[in-house]
Design a protein around this motif. Structure first.
Motif, PDB file in Angstrom:
ATOM      1  N   GLN A  27       0.836  -1.203   0.000  1.00 11.96           N
ATOM      2  CA  GLN A  27       0.000   0.000   0.000  1.00 11.96           C
ATOM      3  C   GLN A  27       0.872   1.255   0.000  1.00 11.96           C
ATOM      4  O   GLN A  27       0.605   2.215  -0.711  1.00 11.96           O
ATOM      5  CB  GLN A  27      -0.955   0.001   1.198  1.00 11.96           C
ATOM      6  N   LYS A  30       2.263   1.933  -3.377  1.00 14.42           N
ATOM      7  CA  LYS A  30       1.259   2.446  -4.312  1.00 14.42           C
ATOM      8  C   LYS A  30       1.030   3.944  -4.121  1.00 14.42           C
ATOM      9  O   LYS A  30       0.691   4.643  -5.068  1.00 14.42           O
ATOM     10  CB  LYS A  30      -0.076   1.717  -4.128  1.00 14.42           C
ATOM     11  N   SER A  31       1.211   4.421  -2.892  1.00 11.48           N
ATOM     12  CA  SER A  31       0.792   5.783  -2.584  1.00 11.48           C
ATOM     13  C   SER A  31       1.935   6.767  -2.294  1.00 11.48           C
ATOM     14  O   SER A  31       1.688   7.964  -2.219  1.00 11.48           O
ATOM     15  CB  SER A  31      -0.137   5.770  -1.372  1.00 11.48           C
TER      16      SER A  31
END
Length: 69
Positions: A27, A30-31
């Motif tokens: 995560q 991804k960010s």
């Protein structure tokens, strides 16, 4: 990016992250562009180390030092 994030990314790359840690890292990647750049840097270093360790001159040096030292 926090130091803890770097630790988790290192564990992830080394295959030492738990399932929960893996989710957190994926995560994060991804960010967070900084996390992506950090991971890419580590991957590049790993590739350079692999190439260095497979270098014929290094292998010759290892054999020489084993024989004469």
């Amino acid at each position: 990016m926090k130091d803890q994030d770097k630790i988790l990314i290192n564990a992830y790359l080394d295959g030492e992250a738990t399932a929960d840690e893996t989710k957190v890292v994926e995560q994060l990647l991804k960010s967070d562009e900084e996390a992506q750049a950090y991971m890419q840097g580590l991957q590049e270093i790993n590739l350079e180390l692999i190439a260095f360790s497979n270098n014929e001159e290094l292998k010759d040096l290892k054999q020489w030092t084993t024989k004469y030292v």
